[in-house]
Structures are given as C-alpha cells and as structure tokens.
Design a protein around this motif. Structure first.
Motif, mmCIF file in Angstrom:
data_model
loop_
_atom_site.group_PDB
_atom_site.id
_atom_site.type_symbol
_atom_site.label_atom_id
_atom_site.label_comp_id
_atom_site.label_asym_id
_atom_site.label_seq_id
_atom_site.Cartn_x
_atom_site.Cartn_y
_atom_site.Cartn_z
ATOM 1 N N THR A 113 66.053 -37.496 94.478
ATOM 2 C CA THR A 113 65.600 -37.888 93.140
ATOM 3 C C THR A 113 64.961 -39.272 93.174
ATOM 4 O O THR A 113 64.039 -39.545 92.409
ATOM 5 C CB THR A 113 66.752 -37.866 92.115
ATOM 6 O OG1 THR A 113 67.817 -38.695 92.561
ATOM 7 C CG2 THR A 113 67.242 -36.449 91.893
ATOM 8 N N ARG A 114 65.427 -40.126 94.074
ATOM 9 C CA ARG A 114 64.826 -41.457 94.210
ATOM 10 C C ARG A 114 63.385 -41.338 94.702
ATOM 11 O O ARG A 114 62.495 -42.033 94.213
ATOM 12 C CB ARG A 114 65.649 -42.319 95.166
ATOM 13 C CG ARG A 114 65.130 -43.740 95.284
ATOM 14 C CD ARG A 114 66.016 -44.565 96.185
ATOM 15 N NE ARG A 114 65.513 -45.916 96.305
ATOM 16 C CZ ARG A 114 66.070 -46.843 97.054
ATOM 17 N NH1 ARG A 114 67.173 -46.588 97.734
ATOM 18 N NH2 ARG A 114 65.542 -48.052 97.121
ATOM 19 N N MET A 115 63.126 -40.452 95.656
ATOM 20 C CA MET A 115 61.780 -40.265 96.164
ATOM 21 C C MET A 115 60.850 -39.756 95.062
ATOM 22 O O MET A 115 59.730 -40.237 94.904
ATOM 23 C CB MET A 115 61.778 -39.288 97.345
ATOM 24 C CG MET A 115 60.455 -39.207 98.045
ATOM 25 S SD MET A 115 60.338 -38.112 99.486
ATOM 26 C CE MET A 115 61.974 -37.597 99.817
ATOM 27 N N GLN A 116 61.329 -38.805 94.268
ATOM 28 C CA GLN A 116 60.525 -38.285 93.156
ATOM 29 C C GLN A 116 60.257 -39.382 92.135
ATOM 30 O O GLN A 116 59.149 -39.502 91.608
ATOM 31 C CB GLN A 116 61.238 -37.110 92.501
ATOM 32 C CG GLN A 116 61.317 -35.881 93.369
ATOM 33 C CD GLN A 116 62.221 -34.806 92.791
ATOM 34 O OE1 GLN A 116 62.851 -34.990 91.757
ATOM 35 N NE2 GLN A 116 62.285 -33.671 93.471
ATOM 36 N N TYR A 117 61.282 -40.192 91.847
ATOM 37 C CA TYR A 117 61.113 -41.302 90.909
ATOM 38 C C TYR A 117 60.119 -42.313 91.452
ATOM 39 O O TYR A 117 59.272 -42.818 90.710
ATOM 40 C CB TYR A 117 62.461 -41.978 90.623
ATOM 41 C CG TYR A 117 62.320 -43.192 89.745
ATOM 42 C CD1 TYR A 117 62.108 -43.049 88.384
ATOM 43 C CD2 TYR A 117 62.364 -44.472 90.284
ATOM 44 C CE1 TYR A 117 61.947 -44.151 87.569
ATOM 45 C CE2 TYR A 117 62.201 -45.587 89.475
ATOM 46 C CZ TYR A 117 61.995 -45.420 88.118
ATOM 47 O OH TYR A 117 61.831 -46.512 87.313
ATOM 48 N N ASN A 118 60.190 -42.613 92.759
ATOM 49 C CA ASN A 118 59.280 -43.589 93.356
ATOM 50 C C ASN A 118 57.828 -43.160 93.225
ATOM 51 O O ASN A 118 56.952 -43.990 92.990
ATOM 52 C CB ASN A 118 59.627 -43.816 94.833
ATOM 53 C CG ASN A 118 60.856 -44.669 95.011
ATOM 54 O OD1 ASN A 118 61.314 -45.322 94.076
ATOM 55 N ND2 ASN A 118 61.412 -44.652 96.195
ATOM 56 N N ILE A 119 57.572 -41.884 93.374
ATOM 57 C CA ILE A 119 56.206 -41.380 93.233
ATOM 58 C C ILE A 119 55.707 -41.634 91.809
ATOM 59 O O ILE A 119 54.602 -42.143 91.604
ATOM 60 C CB ILE A 119 56.136 -39.887 93.596
ATOM 61 C CG1 ILE A 119 56.371 -39.712 95.098
ATOM 62 C CG2 ILE A 119 54.800 -39.278 93.171
ATOM 63 C CD1 ILE A 119 56.624 -38.283 95.534
ATOM 64 N N LYS A 120 56.521 -41.322 90.826
ATOM 65 C CA LYS A 120 56.150 -41.568 89.426
ATOM 66 C C LYS A 120 56.044 -43.066 89.144
ATOM 67 O O LYS A 120 55.155 -43.517 88.429
ATOM 68 C CB LYS A 120 57.180 -40.945 88.486
ATOM 69 C CG LYS A 120 57.189 -39.450 88.498
ATOM 70 C CD LYS A 120 58.297 -38.924 87.601
ATOM 71 C CE LYS A 120 58.464 -37.431 87.747
ATOM 72 N NZ LYS A 120 59.619 -36.941 87.006
ATOM 73 N N TYR A 121 56.962 -43.837 89.716
ATOM 74 C CA TYR A 121 56.993 -45.285 89.524
ATOM 75 C C TYR A 121 55.707 -45.915 90.048
ATOM 76 O O TYR A 121 55.095 -46.751 89.384
ATOM 77 C CB TYR A 121 58.218 -45.854 90.238
ATOM 78 C CG TYR A 121 58.411 -47.340 90.126
ATOM 79 C CD1 TYR A 121 58.918 -47.910 88.964
ATOM 80 C CD2 TYR A 121 58.121 -48.180 91.191
ATOM 81 C CE1 TYR A 121 59.124 -49.273 88.859
ATOM 82 C CE2 TYR A 121 58.319 -49.550 91.102
ATOM 83 C CZ TYR A 121 58.818 -50.083 89.935
ATOM 84 O OH TYR A 121 59.011 -51.440 89.839
#
Length: 96
Positions: A61-69
């Motif tokens: 979920t952190r990787m997915q969030y980082n992409i959006k971030y």
C-alpha cells in the motif's frame, strides 16, 4: 491527493519502516483520546495518524501511495520532467 501521510507522521518518503513505526507510536500516544478527553482536534489527529500508519506500514500500500504522492506533487513531477528532457538531450547526442 487528500492527505499527506508523510506529513501527518512527520517523516519523509525515504524513511525506514522503523522510523515510521517510531513516529507513529510517539504521535499516537500524544494524541490518544484517553490522554485528551473531550479534545476533538486530538481525536481527529489520532484517526489521521492511524490511517497514515495503516497505509505506510504495509509495503504494497505504501508503494501505491507513493505513486499517487509523486504524481500529485507538481515540483517532483516537474523535476522528473526536466531530468527526463536533459537525459533525452544527452542520449540524443550520442554518435551513431
């Protein structure tokens, strides 16, 4: 992007899992509803802290969030674009 989970936990994108966990524990203790009875602001912060930790503590979920971030941060996107243009110019000048 609605919430900046890194800002909520007072860490940066490159922080280790241990640093994120440490910051979460400190902030959760500080804003816990039992320590701040009747304080609505502390309650909201506590909820945000838990939400941020839930996302950032899991690598997927952190990787997915980082992409959006990264996509929502215009300065990072601009720097990546400039870097890409510069790299394109450098690679485009290679002799064949």
């Amino acid at each position: 992007m609605d919430k900046d989970y890194y800002k909520i936990l007072d860490v940066n994108m490159f922080s280790s899992n241990e640093k994120i966990k440490k910051s979460y524990r400190e902030l959760a203790m500080k804003y816990h509803p039992d320590r701040n009875p009747g304080d609505e602001e502390a309650s909201r912060k506590f909820i945000d802290i838990n939400e941020a930790y839930e996302i950032l503590s899991n690598n997927e979920t952190r990787m997915q969030y980082n992409i959006k971030y990264l996509a929502s941060n215009k300065y990072v996107v601009g720097a990546l674009a400039v870097g890409g243009i510069g790299l394109g110019l450098i690679l485009g000048r290679r002799k064949k």
